[in-house]
Design an enzyme around this catalytic site. Structure first.
Site, PDB file in Angstrom:
ATOM      1  CG  ASP A 127      -1.735  -5.459  -3.383  1.00 22.10           C
ATOM      2  OD1 ASP A 127      -2.506  -6.426  -3.481  1.00 22.10           O
ATOM      3  OD2 ASP A 127      -1.920  -4.488  -2.625  1.00 22.10           O
TER       4      ASP A 127
HETATM    5  N1  URA Z   1      -1.973  -5.312   2.127  1.00 26.39           N
HETATM    6  C1  URA Z   1      -1.990  -4.642   0.964  1.00 26.39           C
HETATM    7  O1  URA Z   1      -2.618  -3.620   0.836  1.00 26.39           O
HETATM    8  N2  URA Z   1      -1.293  -5.177  -0.068  1.00 26.39           N
HETATM    9  C2  URA Z   1      -0.566  -6.299   0.014  1.00 26.39           C
HETATM   10  O2  URA Z   1       0.072  -6.709  -0.952  1.00 26.39           O
HETATM   11  C3  URA Z   1      -0.559  -6.963   1.253  1.00 26.39           C
HETATM   12  C4  URA Z   1      -1.271  -6.456   2.293  1.00 26.39           C
END
Ligand code: URA
Length: 243
Positions: free
Chosen positions: A106
């Protein structure tokens, strides 16, 4: 990302714009070299990294590229974006436009991000049936209750995907900090898991993929090529001593 395996005769027919029977003769005459050896086998399977030579002409000679990046917060895991800097903007490699991302993070997640042009490798890493663990350090808004451990191990039903997450390991290392290991990579997976306890994730950092950990000497935003043994380590069981 689809892996690009095909039969040698089909590849040659397309590349040399010749019918199959001409290709058969060319092969039988020993005019084609596959990875340095004469190949007369029409059914031979090749991929994008097979070195293919016809007489003195090199038809294909792509090298596989494997890169680890310490992704900073605020950079998007995409190859193009109109609003934010992308992880590709951080990479300096002549083949960077042929690379794809192995398991996005993310915008506000940091840590180990892998990029490659080898779709067979990335598929192996991402297929849930291969159960490659991805480990994250997580900071939470509220204290973590020990009961979470069992819930993570049992899995959570995700309505949207209609799946139950594979057993995940939760290790509580401080009142609001934990190490989580998951075996798949569903959208916002770690945040959604803690969301079940109404405990927002305030910071998330990927430490490792399989047996490959983020190189501690890489500052956020820095990247480097993987060494050949590290390409295999990513597919292996982790052997942890410290983080
Ligand atoms: N889980 C999440 O919520 N975000 C990420 O970037 C990776 C795993």
């Amino acid at each position: 990302m689809k892996s690009k395996r095909s039969r040698l005769d089909r590849y040659l027919a397309k590349e040399l714009v010749q019918p199959k029977k001409v290709i058969r003769q060319i092969l039988l005459q020993g005019r084609v070299k596959l990875d340095g050896e004469v190949c007369k086998d029409m059914d031979k399977l090749i991929d994008e990294f097979s070195h293919i030579k016809f007489d003195e002409q090199v038809l294909q000679s792509l090298q596989p590229v494997y890169i680890m990046l310490h992704k900073p917060v605020g950079v998007v895991s995409a190859t193009k974006d109109l609003q934010h800097k992308t992880v590709l903007d951080l990479i300096d490699h002549p083949q960077k436009n042929e690379l794809h991302i192995v398991g996005r993070l993310d915008l506000n997640t940091s840590g180990l991000l892998l990029l490659t042009n080898d779709s067979r490798w990335s598929n192996k890493l991402m297929q849930p049936e291969n159960k490659i663990p991805k480990r994250y350090r997580v900071q939470l808004a509220n204290p973590i209750h020990p009961d979470y451990i069992e819930s993570f191990a049992k899995g959570f039903y995700f309505e949207y995907e209609q799946i139950t997450t594979l057993p995940a390991q939760l290790e509580i290392i401080a009142e609001r900090e934990a190490i989580v290991s998951i075996q798949e990579g569903k959208y916002h997976q770690v945040k959604r898991m803690f969301g079940r306890f109404r405990n927002p994730v305030v910071a998330l950092h990927r430490l490792s993929v399989g047996g490959l950990s983020l190189d501690n000497s890489l500052e956020a935003g820095e990247s480097r090529m993987l060494m050949p043994n590290e390409v295999f380590m990513a597919l292996e069981e982790p052997k942890w001593s410290e983080d």
